[in-house]
Motif scaffolding. Structure first.
Motif, short mmCIF file in Angstrom:
data_model
loop_
_atom_site.label_atom_id
_atom_site.label_comp_id
_atom_site.label_asym_id
_atom_site.label_seq_id
_atom_site.Cartn_x
_atom_site.Cartn_y
_atom_site.Cartn_z
N THR A 69 0.80 -1.23 0.00
CA THR A 69 0.00 0.00 0.00
C THR A 69 0.83 1.27 0.00
N ALA A 70 2.14 1.15 0.17
CA ALA A 70 3.03 2.31 0.21
C ALA A 70 3.26 2.84 -1.21
N PRO A 71 3.57 4.13 -1.32
CA PRO A 71 3.88 4.67 -2.65
C PRO A 71 5.24 4.16 -3.14
N LEU A 72 5.44 4.26 -4.44
CA LEU A 72 6.71 3.83 -5.02
C LEU A 72 7.83 4.75 -4.52
N THR A 73 8.94 4.13 -4.09
CA THR A 73 10.04 4.92 -3.55
C THR A 73 11.37 4.63 -4.22
N SER A 74 11.44 3.61 -5.07
CA SER A 74 12.70 3.33 -5.73
C SER A 74 12.45 2.84 -7.16
N LEU A 75 13.45 3.05 -7.98
CA LEU A 75 13.41 2.63 -9.38
C LEU A 75 14.78 2.07 -9.71
N ARG A 76 14.82 0.82 -10.17
CA ARG A 76 16.08 0.17 -10.52
C ARG A 76 16.10 -0.07 -12.02
N LEU A 77 17.11 0.48 -12.67
CA LEU A 77 17.28 0.34 -14.12
C LEU A 77 18.49 -0.54 -14.37
N GLN A 78 18.31 -1.66 -15.09
CA GLN A 78 19.40 -2.57 -15.37
C GLN A 78 19.67 -2.56 -16.87
N ALA A 79 20.94 -2.34 -17.22
CA ALA A 79 21.35 -2.28 -18.63
C ALA A 79 21.60 -3.68 -19.17
N VAL A 80 21.82 -3.76 -20.48
CA VAL A 80 22.06 -5.04 -21.15
C VAL A 80 23.31 -5.71 -20.61
N ASP A 81 24.34 -4.95 -20.30
CA ASP A 81 25.60 -5.53 -19.81
C ASP A 81 25.55 -5.91 -18.33
N GLY A 82 24.42 -5.75 -17.67
CA GLY A 82 24.27 -6.17 -16.28
C GLY A 82 24.46 -5.07 -15.25
N THR A 83 24.98 -3.93 -15.66
CA THR A 83 25.13 -2.83 -14.69
C THR A 83 23.75 -2.26 -14.35
N ALA A 84 23.61 -1.84 -13.11
CA ALA A 84 22.32 -1.35 -12.65
C ALA A 84 22.47 -0.01 -11.94
N VAL A 85 21.44 0.80 -12.08
CA VAL A 85 21.37 2.09 -11.41
C VAL A 85 20.06 2.12 -10.64
N THR A 86 20.11 2.52 -9.38
CA THR A 86 18.91 2.58 -8.56
C THR A 86 18.67 4.02 -8.13
N TYR A 87 17.46 4.51 -8.35
CA TYR A 87 17.03 5.83 -7.89
C TYR A 87 16.10 5.62 -6.71
N ASN A 88 16.45 6.22 -5.57
CA ASN A 88 15.64 6.10 -4.34
C ASN A 88 15.13 7.49 -3.94
N TYR A 89 13.86 7.51 -3.52
CA TYR A 89 13.26 8.75 -3.04
C TYR A 89 13.04 8.65 -1.54
N ASP A 90 13.57 9.62 -0.82
CA ASP A 90 13.39 9.68 0.63
C ASP A 90 12.36 10.77 0.93
N SER A 91 11.15 10.36 1.32
CA SER A 91 10.06 11.33 1.53
C SER A 91 10.29 12.22 2.75
#
Length: 112
Positions: A85-107
């Motif tokens: 029930t909580a709002p979305l707070t993170s977004l993880r983007l994974q590239a083709v080569d396996g590297t990942a970037v995570t965006y986190n929101y601190d309310s």
């Protein structure tokens, strides 16, 4: 025909301003100086705020461009939240080569 000199006419050899003229010009000068000073302060404050707005806009453009580059290279997108029930707070983007970037929101602090 006799002539009389009006009381407000000055004598021929005396020069200078009356007390009323000095007080009136001082009051008028004070009013003009207050108006000029307040105008200068408003213009300076507007310039300062415009500079802050310009800096904020530049930082937002840089952040959006960084996110756009990450999003273009993404193969897998994962959304995160504390519970169902909580709002979305993170977004993880994974590239083709396996590297990942995570965006986190601190309310609590309002930071991303």
């Amino acid at each position: 025909m006799p002539t009389t000199t009006p009381a407000f006419k000055r004598a021929a050899g005396i020069r200078g301003f009356t007390l009323f003229e000095v007080l009136a010009s001082t009051a008028l000068s004070g009013i003009i100086m207050v108006a000029v000073l307040s105008s200068v302060l408003v213009i300076a404050r507007s310039g300062y705020l415009l500079n802050n707005y310009s800096d904020m806009e530049q930082q937002a453009r840089t952040a959006l461009e960084t996110f756009a580059v990450d999003a273009r290279m993404t193969e897998v997108v994962t959304w995160g939240r504390a519970n169902d029930t909580a709002p979305l707070t993170s977004l993880r983007l994974q590239a083709v080569d396996g590297t990942a970037v995570t965006y986190n929101y601190d309310s609590s602090s309002g930071t991303l």
